[in-house]
Design a protein around this motif. Sequence first.
Motif, PDB file in Angstrom:
ATOM      1  N   HIS A 129      -2.504   4.685   6.674  1.00  0.00           N
ATOM      2  CA  HIS A 129      -2.645   5.932   5.936  1.00  0.00           C
ATOM      3  C   HIS A 129      -1.252   6.432   5.604  1.00  0.00           C
ATOM      4  O   HIS A 129      -0.483   6.813   6.484  1.00  0.00           O
ATOM      5  CB  HIS A 129      -3.393   6.960   6.810  1.00  0.00           C
ATOM      6  CG  HIS A 129      -3.743   8.204   6.056  1.00  0.00           C
ATOM      7  ND1 HIS A 129      -3.859   9.422   6.664  1.00  0.00           N
ATOM      8  CD2 HIS A 129      -4.026   8.405   4.743  1.00  0.00           C
ATOM      9  CE1 HIS A 129      -4.188  10.337   5.751  1.00  0.00           C
ATOM     10  NE2 HIS A 129      -4.288   9.739   4.590  1.00  0.00           N
ATOM     11  N   LYS A 130      -0.932   6.402   4.319  1.00  0.00           N
ATOM     12  CA  LYS A 130       0.442   6.737   3.926  1.00  0.00           C
ATOM     13  C   LYS A 130       0.788   8.176   4.258  1.00  0.00           C
ATOM     14  O   LYS A 130       1.936   8.498   4.567  1.00  0.00           O
ATOM     15  CB  LYS A 130       0.616   6.509   2.423  1.00  0.00           C
ATOM     16  CG  LYS A 130       0.606   5.030   2.042  1.00  0.00           C
ATOM     17  CD  LYS A 130       1.076   4.851   0.606  1.00  0.00           C
ATOM     18  CE  LYS A 130       0.028   4.148  -0.234  1.00  0.00           C
ATOM     19  NZ  LYS A 130       0.361   4.089  -1.669  1.00  0.00           N
ATOM     20  N   THR A 131      -0.212   9.050   4.180  1.00  0.00           N
ATOM     21  CA  THR A 131       0.061  10.465   4.410  1.00  0.00           C
ATOM     22  C   THR A 131       0.563  10.726   5.828  1.00  0.00           C
ATOM     23  O   THR A 131       1.550  11.439   6.036  1.00  0.00           O
ATOM     24  CB  THR A 131      -1.213  11.295   4.156  1.00  0.00           C
ATOM     25  OG1 THR A 131      -1.742  10.950   2.875  1.00  0.00           O
ATOM     26  CG2 THR A 131      -0.913  12.773   4.209  1.00  0.00           C
ATOM     27  N   CYS A 132      -0.105  10.109   6.822  1.00  0.00           N
ATOM     28  CA  CYS A 132       0.333  10.360   8.201  1.00  0.00           C
ATOM     29  C   CYS A 132       1.107   9.181   8.764  1.00  0.00           C
ATOM     30  O   CYS A 132       1.592   9.229   9.880  1.00  0.00           O
ATOM     31  CB  CYS A 132      -0.861  10.697   9.108  1.00  0.00           C
ATOM     32  SG  CYS A 132      -1.919   9.291   9.548  1.00  0.00           S
ATOM     33  N   HIS A 167       0.232   6.139   9.809  1.00  0.00           N
ATOM     34  CA  HIS A 167      -0.296   5.431  10.958  1.00  0.00           C
ATOM     35  C   HIS A 167      -1.386   4.464  10.509  1.00  0.00           C
ATOM     36  O   HIS A 167      -2.085   4.736   9.526  1.00  0.00           O
ATOM     37  CB  HIS A 167      -0.914   6.406  11.970  1.00  0.00           C
ATOM     38  CG  HIS A 167       0.095   7.107  12.805  1.00  0.00           C
ATOM     39  ND1 HIS A 167       0.699   8.284  12.415  1.00  0.00           N
ATOM     40  CD2 HIS A 167       0.613   6.793  14.015  1.00  0.00           C
ATOM     41  CE1 HIS A 167       1.541   8.675  13.353  1.00  0.00           C
ATOM     42  NE2 HIS A 167       1.510   7.782  14.343  1.00  0.00           N
ATOM     43  N   SER A 219      -3.948   6.824  -1.044  1.00  0.00           N
ATOM     44  CA  SER A 219      -3.166   7.125   0.149  1.00  0.00           C
ATOM     45  C   SER A 219      -3.280   6.024   1.200  1.00  0.00           C
ATOM     46  O   SER A 219      -2.789   6.161   2.303  1.00  0.00           O
ATOM     47  CB  SER A 219      -3.614   8.465   0.739  1.00  0.00           C
ATOM     48  OG  SER A 219      -4.910   8.364   1.272  1.00  0.00           O
ATOM     49  N   VAL A 220      -3.944   4.931   0.835  1.00  0.00           N
ATOM     50  CA  VAL A 220      -4.132   3.847   1.795  1.00  0.00           C
ATOM     51  C   VAL A 220      -3.310   2.637   1.371  1.00  0.00           C
ATOM     52  O   VAL A 220      -3.391   2.198   0.221  1.00  0.00           O
ATOM     53  CB  VAL A 220      -5.625   3.450   1.887  1.00  0.00           C
ATOM     54  CG1 VAL A 220      -5.790   2.197   2.723  1.00  0.00           C
ATOM     55  CG2 VAL A 220      -6.435   4.605   2.464  1.00  0.00           C
TER      56      VAL A 220
END
Lengths: 157, 157
Positions: free
Chosen positions: A116-119, A121, B140-141
């Motif tokens: 998940h690019k946003t967080c 992880h 976002s993935v």
Amino acid sequence: MKWDDLDAQPCSVARTLAVVGDRWTLMILRDCFLGVQRFDDFQHRLGLSRALLADRLKALTDAGVLERHAYQTRPERFEYRLTPAGIDLHPIMLGLADWGNRHLADDRGAPLLYRHKTCDHDFRPVTTCSHCGEALDARSVAVRPGPGFPDPRAARR
Amino acid sequence: MKWDDLDAQPCSVARTLAVVGDRWTLMILRDCFLGVQRFDDFQHRLGLSRALLADRLKALTDAGVLERHAYQTRPERFEYRLTPAGIDLHPIMLGLADWGNRHLADDRGAPLLYRHKTCDHDFRPVTTCSHCGEALDARSVAVRPGPGFPDPRAARR
DNA sequence: ATTCGTGAGTACAGTTTCGATACCCATATT
DNA sequence: AATATGGGTATCGAAACTGTACTCACGAAT
């Protein structure tokens, strides 16, 4: 029931499967999400026959899941891109990948990893309720067929 | 690539599809989640040939998605139940139904409605990140292929 | 005691779909 | 002129699927 009649069923699962429920169609879509866009790339990666690939790409285009876009002229060459409706299939892909990761993992090679690019992880997809935000499990979900949908137990006398 | 070779691929999507990626298999599983358990009920509801149904039920049983359970003896009669692995397919079913609801809804009949028993509201499934809990969207993935997985662009010279 | 009905299949012929291989066409490169 | 590239068609044998019929074991009805 013939396969072609599936989309006439009053069931969203059946109708979705009429569009994407084919063996190769879902593999083509997997590659779309990995960035593959061109006829020959699909063919080399998947190894299906060119006739069948042409057929499936046309079906997906007709269904509004992919769009055919000319990236050059003379000679005309095309690439296939996911439409917004196609991108909406992403949760299904994540679901398929996650099930494989959990139930079919073995020593034949590492499966796909999702980040998940946003967080920033790695994650597993968790399906939640749009109303309360809680994680769903099968037992907490009640299916209510709409009008006209055959009752699950109606076939039994 | 032949269909039977799919489960040898180092890709969780392909391996999952090798188990459930068949036209009828997913329809059978839909009915399982609606509570159908018996041979003749599947056959009447789905209208597929008995030979094929027997074959698919056996395949799903061998794959550990369903289990065959005798509910009476003399004569022996069986029902097919989802195993825990089968129940884990639920998010995929929700995904298929949700996509159909959003992209294929029309006047042919009401689609399925899902209600979350815990909060007692109809819902749409939302796929979220297991780490941060945020709703996921395709952009976002990031997919990171494991070792041995062919690079998405490797087929292009 | 025969016939009918039920549940879970199997057998087989005919049709449809699929896979392998080959071919086509327009252009660019050598 | 020959070869490569990209995106397809055409053809034919093999495999999968459908429809129909049949089996088998039992229980109930006539």
